[in-house]
Design an enzyme around this catalytic site. Structure first.
Site, PDB file in Angstrom:
ATOM      1  N   ASN A  48       0.840  -1.200   0.000  1.00 19.45           N
ATOM      2  CA  ASN A  48       0.000   0.000   0.000  1.00 19.45           C
ATOM      3  C   ASN A  48       0.871   1.245   0.000  1.00 19.45           C
ATOM      4  O   ASN A  48       1.944   1.278   0.609  1.00 19.45           O
ATOM      5  CB  ASN A  48      -1.021   0.004   1.150  1.00 19.45           C
ATOM      6  CG  ASN A  48      -0.425  -0.231   2.516  1.00 19.45           C
ATOM      7  OD1 ASN A  48       0.581  -0.907   2.673  1.00 19.45           O
ATOM      8  ND2 ASN A  48      -1.068   0.324   3.535  1.00 19.45           N
ATOM      9  N   GLU A  50       0.335   5.241   0.675  1.00 17.25           N
ATOM     10  CA  GLU A  50      -0.612   6.265   1.143  1.00 17.25           C
ATOM     11  C   GLU A  50      -0.173   7.648   0.661  1.00 17.25           C
ATOM     12  O   GLU A  50       0.880   7.818   0.044  1.00 17.25           O
ATOM     13  CB  GLU A  50      -0.699   6.211   2.679  1.00 17.25           C
ATOM     14  CG  GLU A  50      -1.240   4.860   3.135  1.00 17.25           C
ATOM     15  CD  GLU A  50      -1.528   4.777   4.621  1.00 17.25           C
ATOM     16  OE1 GLU A  50      -1.046   5.638   5.391  1.00 17.25           O
ATOM     17  OE2 GLU A  50      -2.252   3.837   5.006  1.00 17.25           O
ATOM     18  N   GLU A  61      -3.050  -4.600  -3.107  1.00 21.87           N
ATOM     19  CA  GLU A  61      -3.549  -5.488  -4.163  1.00 21.87           C
ATOM     20  C   GLU A  61      -3.560  -4.779  -5.516  1.00 21.87           C
ATOM     21  O   GLU A  61      -3.181  -5.342  -6.539  1.00 21.87           O
ATOM     22  CB  GLU A  61      -4.993  -5.940  -3.862  1.00 21.87           C
ATOM     23  CG  GLU A  61      -5.163  -6.720  -2.590  1.00 21.87           C
ATOM     24  CD  GLU A  61      -5.489  -5.831  -1.401  1.00 21.87           C
ATOM     25  OE1 GLU A  61      -4.805  -4.803  -1.185  1.00 21.87           O
ATOM     26  OE2 GLU A  61      -6.444  -6.170  -0.687  1.00 21.87           O
ATOM     27  N   CYS A  95     -10.628  -2.966  -4.239  1.00 27.05           N
ATOM     28  CA  CYS A  95      -9.707  -3.999  -4.734  1.00 27.05           C
ATOM     29  C   CYS A  95     -10.481  -5.205  -5.264  1.00 27.05           C
ATOM     30  O   CYS A  95     -10.060  -5.833  -6.241  1.00 27.05           O
ATOM     31  CB  CYS A  95      -8.740  -4.420  -3.635  1.00 27.05           C
ATOM     32  SG  CYS A  95      -7.543  -3.114  -3.285  1.00 27.05           S
TER      33      CYS A  95
HETATM   34  N1  THU Z   1      -5.332  -1.511   2.529  1.00 27.82           N
HETATM   35  C1  THU Z   1      -4.773  -2.317   1.571  1.00 27.82           C
HETATM   36  O1  THU Z   1      -3.649  -2.078   1.115  1.00 27.82           O
HETATM   37  N2  THU Z   1      -5.506  -3.374   1.140  1.00 27.82           N
HETATM   38  C2  THU Z   1      -6.733  -3.718   1.613  1.00 27.82           C
HETATM   39  O2  THU Z   1      -7.402  -4.581   1.061  1.00 27.82           O
HETATM   40  C3  THU Z   1      -7.247  -3.049   2.810  1.00 27.82           C
HETATM   41  C4  THU Z   1      -6.661  -1.698   3.058  1.00 27.82           C
HETATM   42  C5  THU Z   1      -4.552  -0.351   3.003  1.00 27.82           C
HETATM   43  C6  THU Z   1      -5.073   0.990   2.579  1.00 27.82           C
HETATM   44  C7  THU Z   1      -4.514   1.876   3.669  1.00 27.82           C
HETATM   45  O3  THU Z   1      -3.205   2.265   3.314  1.00 27.82           O
HETATM   46  C8  THU Z   1      -4.435   0.976   4.893  1.00 27.82           C
HETATM   47  O4  THU Z   1      -4.534  -0.356   4.409  1.00 27.82           O
HETATM   48  C9  THU Z   1      -5.527   1.218   5.924  1.00 27.82           C
HETATM   49  O5  THU Z   1      -6.766   1.219   5.329  1.00 27.82           O
END
Ligand code: THU
Length: 137
Positions: A48, A50, A61, A95
């Site tokens: 992820n 941000e 994902e 996702c």
């Molecule tokens: N996040 C993911 O990377 N994948 C998911 O399926 C759930 C959420 C991330 C997004 C954000 O950076 C952090 O988790 C908290 O929501």
């Protein structure tokens, strides 16, 4: 749904953990790593990423799938989501929609954690009655 060999799951977990370690999550502190096998057996991964403008965050994902597309791969057999949470992390709704775009109905989605716990779904269980490219025809 093709059963995934234990060895393949280990390879996915190792790749997803490596991506997890590189996650850029200074706002949520919630690191996520993802790894997938393409239909050609290529291993891809993502974390992820941000942003200070929170809504621009991209999940692990979707970054993983985008990496495959960059490499010319658009079909997948499995994606694994790795977190270090006691409660396993399922893919978010956005996702799921992106997974549906590139994965067959019976492809495999796995959530796994550092405690050796995992759960497996089939794509069509995660997003039944999905809007897909077929609906555009
Ligand atoms: N996040 C993911 O990377 N994948 C998911 O399926 C759930 C959420 C991330 C997004 C954000 O950076 C952090 O988790 C908290 O929501």
């Amino acid at each position: 749904m093709m059963p995934l060999k234990e060895e393949q799951e280990k390879v996915l977990i190792t790749a997803a953990k490596k991506a997890f370690d590189n996650a850029y999550a200074p706002y949520s502190q919630f690191h996520v790593g993802a790894a997938a096998f393409t239909a050609n057996g290529q291993l891809v991964s993502g974390c992820n990423v941000e942003n200070a403008s929170y809504g621009l965050t991209v999940c692990a994902e979707r970054n993983c799938i985008a990496q495959a597309v960059v490499n010319g791969e658009q079909r997948f057999s499995v994606i694994l989501i790795y977190t270090e949470q006691e409660k396993l992390t399922p893919p978010c709704g956005a996702c799921r929609q992106v997974i549906v775009e590139f994965f067959q109905d019976d492809a495999v989605v796995i959530a796994a954690n550092h405690l050796g716990k995992s759960k497996t779904w089939q794509v069509n269980e995660l997003l039944p009655n999905a809007f897909t490219p077929k609906d555009l025809i």
